[in-house]
Design a protein around this motif. Structure first.
Motif, PDB file in Angstrom:
ATOM      1  N   ARG A 247     -43.181  66.088 126.875  1.00 54.38           N
ATOM      2  CA  ARG A 247     -44.132  66.989 127.533  1.00 54.38           C
ATOM      3  C   ARG A 247     -43.381  68.088 128.298  1.00 54.38           C
ATOM      4  N   ALA A 248     -42.288  67.702 128.946  1.00 54.35           N
ATOM      5  CA  ALA A 248     -41.477  68.695 129.669  1.00 54.35           C
ATOM      6  C   ALA A 248     -40.851  69.685 128.694  1.00 54.35           C
ATOM      7  N   ALA A 249     -40.444  69.206 127.507  1.00 49.83           N
ATOM      8  CA  ALA A 249     -39.857  70.094 126.496  1.00 49.83           C
ATOM      9  C   ALA A 249     -40.887  71.110 126.013  1.00 49.83           C
ATOM     10  N   LEU A 250     -42.135  70.669 125.854  1.00 49.05           N
ATOM     11  CA  LEU A 250     -43.203  71.587 125.470  1.00 49.05           C
ATOM     12  C   LEU A 250     -43.418  72.643 126.548  1.00 49.05           C
ATOM     13  N   ARG A 251     -43.477  72.211 127.796  1.00 46.57           N
ATOM     14  CA  ARG A 251     -43.705  73.153 128.905  1.00 46.57           C
ATOM     15  C   ARG A 251     -42.556  74.141 129.051  1.00 46.57           C
ATOM     16  N   LEU A 252     -41.317  73.626 128.959  1.00 46.99           N
ATOM     17  CA  LEU A 252     -40.172  74.519 129.121  1.00 46.99           C
ATOM     18  C   LEU A 252     -40.060  75.472 127.927  1.00 46.99           C
ATOM     19  N   SER A 253     -40.504  75.032 126.746  1.00 43.47           N
ATOM     20  CA  SER A 253     -40.543  75.924 125.588  1.00 43.47           C
ATOM     21  C   SER A 253     -41.425  77.120 125.883  1.00 43.47           C
ATOM     22  N   ALA A 254     -42.556  76.853 126.501  1.00 42.68           N
ATOM     23  CA  ALA A 254     -43.477  77.934 126.845  1.00 42.68           C
ATOM     24  C   ALA A 254     -42.922  78.816 127.964  1.00 42.68           C
ATOM     25  N   PRO A 334     -28.648  64.881 121.597  1.00 51.13           N
ATOM     26  CA  PRO A 334     -29.850  65.466 122.198  1.00 51.13           C
ATOM     27  C   PRO A 334     -31.104  65.008 121.471  1.00 51.13           C
ATOM     28  N   MET A 335     -32.226  65.446 121.974  1.00 59.17           N
ATOM     29  CA  MET A 335     -33.525  65.150 121.370  1.00 59.17           C
ATOM     30  C   MET A 335     -33.557  65.584 119.906  1.00 59.17           C
ATOM     31  N   SER A 336     -34.331  64.883 119.108  1.00 56.59           N
ATOM     32  CA  SER A 336     -34.488  65.226 117.700  1.00 56.59           C
ATOM     33  C   SER A 336     -35.004  66.642 117.545  1.00 56.59           C
ATOM     34  N   ASP A 337     -34.542  67.318 116.481  1.00 55.94           N
ATOM     35  CA  ASP A 337     -34.951  68.709 116.278  1.00 55.94           C
ATOM     36  C   ASP A 337     -36.420  68.833 115.876  1.00 55.94           C
ATOM     37  N   GLY A 338     -37.061  67.716 115.579  1.00 60.68           N
ATOM     38  CA  GLY A 338     -38.470  67.778 115.209  1.00 60.68           C
ATOM     39  C   GLY A 338     -39.415  67.275 116.289  1.00 60.68           C
ATOM     40  N   ALA A 339     -38.884  66.947 117.469  1.00 62.10           N
ATOM     41  CA  ALA A 339     -39.707  66.331 118.518  1.00 62.10           C
ATOM     42  C   ALA A 339     -40.804  67.264 119.019  1.00 62.10           C
ATOM     43  N   VAL A 340     -40.465  68.518 119.322  1.00 64.12           N
ATOM     44  CA  VAL A 340     -41.457  69.463 119.842  1.00 64.12           C
ATOM     45  C   VAL A 340     -42.502  69.774 118.785  1.00 64.12           C
ATOM     46  N   LEU A 341     -42.039  69.981 117.542  1.00 62.09           N
ATOM     47  CA  LEU A 341     -42.974  70.268 116.453  1.00 62.09           C
ATOM     48  C   LEU A 341     -43.924  69.092 116.229  1.00 62.09           C
ATOM     49  N   ALA A 342     -43.389  67.866 116.270  1.00 54.71           N
ATOM     50  CA  ALA A 342     -44.216  66.675 116.084  1.00 54.71           C
ATOM     51  C   ALA A 342     -45.256  66.568 117.200  1.00 54.71           C
ATOM     52  N   ALA A 343     -44.864  66.928 118.419  1.00 55.78           N
ATOM     53  CA  ALA A 343     -45.803  66.884 119.546  1.00 55.78           C
ATOM     54  C   ALA A 343     -46.937  67.885 119.346  1.00 55.78           C
ATOM     55  N   LEU A 344     -46.607  69.067 118.846  1.00 51.99           N
ATOM     56  CA  LEU A 344     -47.640  70.067 118.576  1.00 51.99           C
ATOM     57  C   LEU A 344     -48.614  69.564 117.519  1.00 51.99           C
ATOM     58  N   ARG A 345     -48.087  68.887 116.509  1.00 50.27           N
ATOM     59  CA  ARG A 345     -48.957  68.347 115.468  1.00 50.27           C
ATOM     60  C   ARG A 345     -49.859  67.248 116.049  1.00 50.27           C
ATOM     61  N   LEU A 347     -50.965  67.158 119.007  1.00 52.86           N
ATOM     62  CA  LEU A 347     -51.989  67.847 119.794  1.00 52.86           C
ATOM     63  C   LEU A 347     -53.026  68.539 118.919  1.00 52.86           C
ATOM     64  N   GLY A 348     -52.812  68.506 117.601  1.00 51.29           N
ATOM     65  CA  GLY A 348     -53.794  69.067 116.698  1.00 51.29           C
ATOM     66  C   GLY A 348     -53.491  70.457 116.187  1.00 51.29           C
ATOM     67  N   TYR A 349     -52.279  70.957 116.436  1.00 50.71           N
ATOM     68  CA  TYR A 349     -51.918  72.298 115.981  1.00 50.71           C
ATOM     69  C   TYR A 349     -51.213  72.200 114.629  1.00 50.71           C
ATOM     70  N   GLY A 350     -51.847  72.740 113.581  1.00 51.24           N
ATOM     71  CA  GLY A 350     -51.294  72.698 112.239  1.00 51.24           C
ATOM     72  C   GLY A 350     -50.209  73.734 112.037  1.00 51.24           C
ATOM     73  N   LYS A 351     -49.578  73.667 110.863  1.00 50.64           N
ATOM     74  CA  LYS A 351     -48.448  74.557 110.590  1.00 50.64           C
ATOM     75  C   LYS A 351     -48.849  76.027 110.529  1.00 50.64           C
ATOM     76  N   MET A 354     -49.556  76.921 115.004  1.00 56.20           N
ATOM     77  CA  MET A 354     -48.500  76.999 116.021  1.00 56.20           C
ATOM     78  C   MET A 354     -47.269  76.248 115.554  1.00 56.20           C
ATOM     79  N   SER A 355     -46.100  76.815 115.796  1.00 53.85           N
ATOM     80  CA  SER A 355     -44.823  76.190 115.446  1.00 53.85           C
ATOM     81  C   SER A 355     -43.953  76.099 116.691  1.00 53.85           C
ATOM     82  N   ALA A 356     -42.854  75.376 116.586  1.00 54.47           N
ATOM     83  CA  ALA A 356     -41.941  75.264 117.721  1.00 54.47           C
ATOM     84  C   ALA A 356     -41.361  76.623 118.090  1.00 54.47           C
TER      85      ALA A 356
END
Length: 426
Positions: A247-254, A334-345, A347-351, A354-356
């Motif tokens: 969740r923090a990775a998603l927020r910091l991405s934004a 470090p965290m997997s390179d697909g972690a943020v993308l998987a979290a977006l999926r 949350l219901g965001y398709g390809k 929204m993408s990482a």
């Protein structure tokens, strides 16, 4: 029975017909039924050895250092009589110069192995390896092994010409893998550039080949740019239940709109809480190898919201060198390179929504509309200026404006996040 006297006729030059008609088991003097090897002499130590097994081999018998030596010149008919005489003449010149033809032949063969495309590719990998991330090294090696080495591995680089390379790239292109063809062209350019620079080739046959390939279509990464949807995204991130670190990775991405690879590999050592900033090391930045040698860490001003987020996250992951450590090996990976993308999926965001990488597009559109300079936005995105002349004279980092911009951006995201609540109150 010596190699040059056993079963040989009187010395005279051979004819192509005599070589063709020679057969195992049929001696030119003793006739049929000869069950041993025999030789047909061409003069000067050159002879065709006809084996009882049926194979034929050109050989050169000579003396060097007081010892009898035999140099193999190749199998017949792959090596014709004319070619055998040419190789024989070259070997005799080596002998006349006081050198041993066998030793020289071995050295030349070793040199050829060092000068093949496969050998040069290996050298290039070793040169660039220290500046590459392991994932990038694996990707480039796999790309070459699948598309270039099968055709070019044993080719001496000095013999390769542009049409041969273009044919290899066209086969990749024919599969519809246009971007892959361009990446392979880049590998070829680098490998043959090394061959040219090290004196093992007089030209770079890969130069300019990319311009002859079809241009791959630009893939636009999905991004949310509508303010209402941006606010909904921030509310969904706040409600994400998949774990506090992701969740923090998603927020910091934004909040920082860093590249996903840079964000997940970012070290705690680069964070300065008091100064409200962080540095992305050159080693993990998305740069070409040559650029990394002169590049500096990417400076990221942190909003008050980003600092608060990182302070809270430090209590969870501060023992790892990574801000976002991997679950299985937090101290080394470090965290997997697909972690943020998987979290977006999740949350219901398709390809297509929204993408990482989409956080970068989301911020770019909004910040330009908010009136911030394009140059400041590009610096924060760590984009290279396409205008080489402008880039040469504009050395400003726009740090003051970027700091104001990042705080304004964080405040704007908070306002969008609260928008629904205000509407409900109204």
């Amino acid at each position: 029975m010596s190699k040059q006297s056993s079963g040989k006729r009187a010395i005279h030059r051979l004819s192509a017909k005599a070589c063709e008609n020679s057969k195992s088991g049929v001696h030119p003097v003793h006739g049929a039924g000869w069950g041993k090897d025999y030789s047909l002499t061409d003069g000067g130590g050159l002879y065709l050895l006809v084996r009882a097994s049926g194979s034929k081999l050109w050989q050169y018998g000579y003396r060097h250092g007081g010892k009898e030596q035999t140099l193999s010149l190749g199998p017949y008919p792959a090596v014709s009589l004319t070619e055998a005489r040419s190789r024989h003449a070259a070997a005799r010149e080596v002998l006349a110069a006081g050198k041993n033809p066998i030793v020289e032949a071995r050295q030349q063969e070793a040199s050829k192995r060092r000068d093949t495309f496969g050998a040069l590719f290996g050298e290039w990998i070793e040169v660039e390896k220290p500046d590459w991330a392991p994932a990038n090294l694996k990707k480039i090696t796999a790309l070459a092994e699948a598309n270039l080495l099968p055709q070019l591995k044993d080719r001496p680089v000095a013999e390769v010409r542009p049409p041969e390379l273009l044919a290899v790239l066209r086969r990749i292109e024919a599969r519809g893998a246009l971007e892959m063809a361009h990446r392979c062209a880049s590998i070829l350019d680098n490998v043959f550039g090394l061959a040219l620079g090290s004196g093992r080739s007089e030209t770079n046959p890969a130069l300019g080949l990319r311009s002859l390939l079809k241009t791959p279509q630009t893939k636009h990464r999905a991004a949310i740019t509508d303010p209402k949807l941006m606010g909904e995204l921030m509310r969904n991130i706040a409600a994400y239940s998949g774990g506090p670190v992701v969740r923090a990775a998603l927020r910091l991405s934004a909040l920082t709109f860093l590249r996903p690879g840079e964000l997940r590999q970012a070290p705690w050592s680069g964070v300065d809480f008091e100064a409200g900033e962080m540095l992305i090391p050159v080693a993990i930045r998305k740069l070409k190898t040559k650029e990394k040698r002169t590049a500096k860490p990417h400076w990221v001003p942190l909003s008050k919201q980003a600092v608060e987020l990182l302070r809270g996250l430090h209590a969870l992951t501060g023992r790892s060198p990574f801000i976002f450590p991997g679950e299985r090996s937090p101290r080394t990976r470090p965290m997997s390179d697909g972690a943020v993308l998987a979290a977006l999926r999740t949350l219901g965001y398709g390809k297509d929504t929204m993408s990482a990488h989409g956080f970068r597009g989301m911020a770019t559109s909004a910040l330009m509309e908010m009136g911030f300079k394009r140059e400041a936005v590009d610096r924060q995105l760590a984009h290279k200026d396409k205008d080489a002349v402008f880039a040469a004279y504009d050395r400003s980092d726009y740090r003051d404006e970027r700091r104001r911009m990042m705080q304004a951006w964080a405040d704007y995201l908070d306002s969008l996040k609260r928008e629904k609540a205000r509407q409900a109150e109204a």
